[in-house]
Design a protein around this motif. Structure first.
Motif, PDB file in Angstrom:
ATOM      1  N   LEU A  36     -16.746   8.281   1.025  1.00  0.00           N
ATOM      2  CA  LEU A  36     -17.268   9.417   1.796  1.00  0.00           C
ATOM      3  C   LEU A  36     -17.899   8.954   3.101  1.00  0.00           C
ATOM      4  N   THR A  37     -18.571   7.809   3.067  1.00  0.00           N
ATOM      5  CA  THR A  37     -19.201   7.288   4.284  1.00  0.00           C
ATOM      6  C   THR A  37     -18.154   6.911   5.325  1.00  0.00           C
ATOM      7  N   ARG A  38     -17.064   6.274   4.876  1.00  0.00           N
ATOM      8  CA  ARG A  38     -15.988   5.927   5.817  1.00  0.00           C
ATOM      9  C   ARG A  38     -15.379   7.192   6.429  1.00  0.00           C
ATOM     10  N   GLU A  39     -15.156   8.194   5.575  1.00  0.00           N
ATOM     11  CA  GLU A  39     -14.607   9.462   6.068  1.00  0.00           C
ATOM     12  C   GLU A  39     -15.566  10.118   7.053  1.00  0.00           C
ATOM     13  N   LEU A  40     -16.860  10.066   6.752  1.00  0.00           N
ATOM     14  CA  LEU A  40     -17.868  10.647   7.640  1.00  0.00           C
ATOM     15  C   LEU A  40     -17.863   9.956   9.000  1.00  0.00           C
ATOM     16  N   MET A  41     -17.778   8.625   9.006  1.00  0.00           N
ATOM     17  CA  MET A  41     -17.774   7.890  10.261  1.00  0.00           C
ATOM     18  C   MET A  41     -16.562   8.270  11.115  1.00  0.00           C
ATOM     19  N   GLN A  42     -15.420   8.464  10.466  1.00  0.00           N
ATOM     20  CA  GLN A  42     -14.225   8.866  11.202  1.00  0.00           C
ATOM     21  C   GLN A  42     -14.405  10.240  11.834  1.00  0.00           C
ATOM     22  N   LEU A  43     -14.978  11.177  11.071  1.00  0.00           N
ATOM     23  CA  LEU A  43     -15.203  12.521  11.610  1.00  0.00           C
ATOM     24  C   LEU A  43     -16.244  12.512  12.717  1.00  0.00           C
ATOM     25  N   VAL A  44     -17.252  11.675  12.575  1.00  0.00           N
ATOM     26  CA  VAL A  44     -18.275  11.579  13.627  1.00  0.00           C
ATOM     27  C   VAL A  44     -17.650  11.084  14.926  1.00  0.00           C
ATOM     28  N   GLU A  45     -16.752  10.112  14.823  1.00  0.00           N
ATOM     29  CA  GLU A  45     -16.070   9.614  16.022  1.00  0.00           C
ATOM     30  C   GLU A  45     -15.208  10.711  16.644  1.00  0.00           C
ATOM     31  N   GLN A  46     -14.529  11.490  15.780  1.00  0.00           N
ATOM     32  CA  GLN A  46     -13.735  12.610  16.290  1.00  0.00           C
ATOM     33  C   GLN A  46     -14.628  13.627  16.994  1.00  0.00           C
ATOM     34  N   ALA A  47     -15.773  13.915  16.387  1.00  0.00           N
ATOM     35  CA  ALA A  47     -16.702  14.889  16.970  1.00  0.00           C
ATOM     36  C   ALA A  47     -17.190  14.410  18.335  1.00  0.00           C
ATOM     37  N   LYS A  48     -17.506  13.113  18.446  1.00  0.00           N
ATOM     38  CA  LYS A  48     -17.957  12.566  19.733  1.00  0.00           C
ATOM     39  C   LYS A  48     -16.878  12.739  20.797  1.00  0.00           C
ATOM     40  N   SER A  49     -15.644  12.424  20.416  1.00  0.00           N
ATOM     41  CA  SER A  49     -14.534  12.537  21.360  1.00  0.00           C
ATOM     42  C   SER A  49     -14.324  13.987  21.796  1.00  0.00           C
ATOM     43  N   LEU A  50     -14.364  14.901  20.809  1.00  0.00           N
ATOM     44  CA  LEU A  50     -14.156  16.321  21.128  1.00  0.00           C
ATOM     45  C   LEU A  50     -15.286  16.870  21.982  1.00  0.00           C
ATOM     46  N   ARG A  51     -16.523  16.486  21.660  1.00  0.00           N
ATOM     47  CA  ARG A  51     -17.667  16.971  22.442  1.00  0.00           C
ATOM     48  C   ARG A  51     -17.605  16.441  23.871  1.00  0.00           C
ATOM     49  N   GLY A  52     -17.101  15.210  24.008  1.00  0.00           N
ATOM     50  CA  GLY A  52     -16.998  14.647  25.342  1.00  0.00           C
ATOM     51  C   GLY A  52     -16.006  15.399  26.211  1.00  0.00           C
ATOM     52  N   SER A  53     -14.928  15.905  25.606  1.00  0.00           N
ATOM     53  CA  SER A  53     -13.909  16.612  26.383  1.00  0.00           C
ATOM     54  C   SER A  53     -14.177  18.107  26.483  1.00  0.00           C
ATOM     55  N   ILE A  54     -14.837  18.687  25.451  1.00  0.00           N
ATOM     56  CA  ILE A  54     -15.030  20.141  25.455  1.00  0.00           C
ATOM     57  C   ILE A  54     -15.995  20.567  26.561  1.00  0.00           C
ATOM     58  N   GLN A  55     -16.972  19.735  26.877  1.00  0.00           N
ATOM     59  CA  GLN A  55     -17.929  20.089  27.914  1.00  0.00           C
ATOM     60  C   GLN A  55     -17.224  20.236  29.264  1.00  0.00           C
ATOM     61  N   GLN A  56     -16.350  19.292  29.578  1.00  0.00           N
ATOM     62  CA  GLN A  56     -15.629  19.348  30.842  1.00  0.00           C
ATOM     63  C   GLN A  56     -14.673  20.537  30.867  1.00  0.00           C
ATOM     64  N   ILE A  57     -14.034  20.806  29.734  1.00  0.00           N
ATOM     65  CA  ILE A  57     -13.098  21.934  29.666  1.00  0.00           C
ATOM     66  C   ILE A  57     -13.827  23.253  29.869  1.00  0.00           C
ATOM     67  N   TYR A  58     -15.022  23.381  29.285  1.00  0.00           N
ATOM     68  CA  TYR A  58     -15.816  24.607  29.464  1.00  0.00           C
ATOM     69  C   TYR A  58     -16.218  24.772  30.939  1.00  0.00           C
ATOM     70  N   VAL A  59     -16.637  23.681  31.546  1.00  0.00           N
ATOM     71  CA  VAL A  59     -17.046  23.742  32.957  1.00  0.00           C
ATOM     72  C   VAL A  59     -15.875  24.214  33.820  1.00  0.00           C
ATOM     73  N   GLU A  60     -14.700  23.634  33.590  1.00  0.00           N
ATOM     74  CA  GLU A  60     -13.522  24.007  34.373  1.00  0.00           C
ATOM     75  C   GLU A  60     -13.124  25.456  34.113  1.00  0.00           C
ATOM     76  N   ALA A  61     -13.179  25.866  32.826  1.00  0.00           N
ATOM     77  CA  ALA A  61     -12.767  27.230  32.475  1.00  0.00           C
ATOM     78  C   ALA A  61     -13.684  28.270  33.120  1.00  0.00           C
TER      79      ALA A  61
END
Length: 204
Positions: A36-61
């Protein structure tokens, strides 16, 4: 107050069996926690990546939406023409018994739901940008929910593992020691008693 355990061979066997089950349970809880910890770390990395791109996409939109508002005025009539998206489906996948949500949504080229006569390219660009916002928001929502569920499951698993390691396993280990010591003492007493009886018989 706990009921005292009678030091018998039957109770010794039962205590050893319970100890073996507790150790097996602890090993399983430990493995589950690691997975579960390994799975959590993978999702956390995905969340970081998505949050990094979603902010810019919202600004542009929102910048594109502002441009559309400036050139067309209030765009509520066109926004009301956008149909409700029924193509989003939420399923789950199981990770060591923990249900993790997955969003099934295949983004396609957005179909313009309004006419072109009284609109312009700024509105079209804003509409396409918010379609991207929708897609990435769906992904982030699923990932964030998975992180929340995994964190709760890890905490519960850790609690059970600690109970096994720090309470039950020491308790059954002490019970086995106590019963074994008592039975060994009883055997020594019986051996001594039989030896004395044999000695008395030999003296007659």
């Amino acid at each position: 107050m706990a009921t005292p355990i009678i030091p018998t061979k039957g109770n010794l066997i039962a205590a050893k069996h319970s100890l073996a089950l507790c150790k097996l349970g602890y090993d399983l809880m430990d493995r589950k926690r690691n997975v579960l910890t390994r799975e959590l770390m993978q999702l956390v990395e995905q969340a970081k990546s998505l949050r990094g791109s979603i902010q810019q996409i919202y600004v542009e939109a929102y910048a594109m939406l502002q441009s559309a508002n400036i050139t067309l005025g209030v765009i509520d009539p066109y926004a009301n023409m956008v149909p409700v998206d029924h193509s989003v489906h939420v399923n789950t996948r199981s990770v060591m018994g923990v249900e993790i949500p997955t969003v099934e949504h295949s983004p396609k080229d957005p179909l313009i739901p309004y006419g072109f006569l009284s609109t312009n390219i700024e509105l079209d660009t804003a509409y396409a940008a918010f379609c991207k916002v929708r897609d990435i928001t769906l992904q982030l929502a699923a990932v964030d929910n998975g992180v929340y569920r995994l964190a709760g499951a890890i905490a519960a698993t850790q609690k059970r593992a600690n109970a096994l390691k720090n309470i039950l396993i020491p308790r059954y280990t002490e019970t086995i020691r106590m019963i074994s010591d008592h039975l060994e003492e009883k055997e020594r007493e019986e051996f001594t008693r039989m030896k004395m009886i044999k000695t008395k018989k030999n003296l007659r």
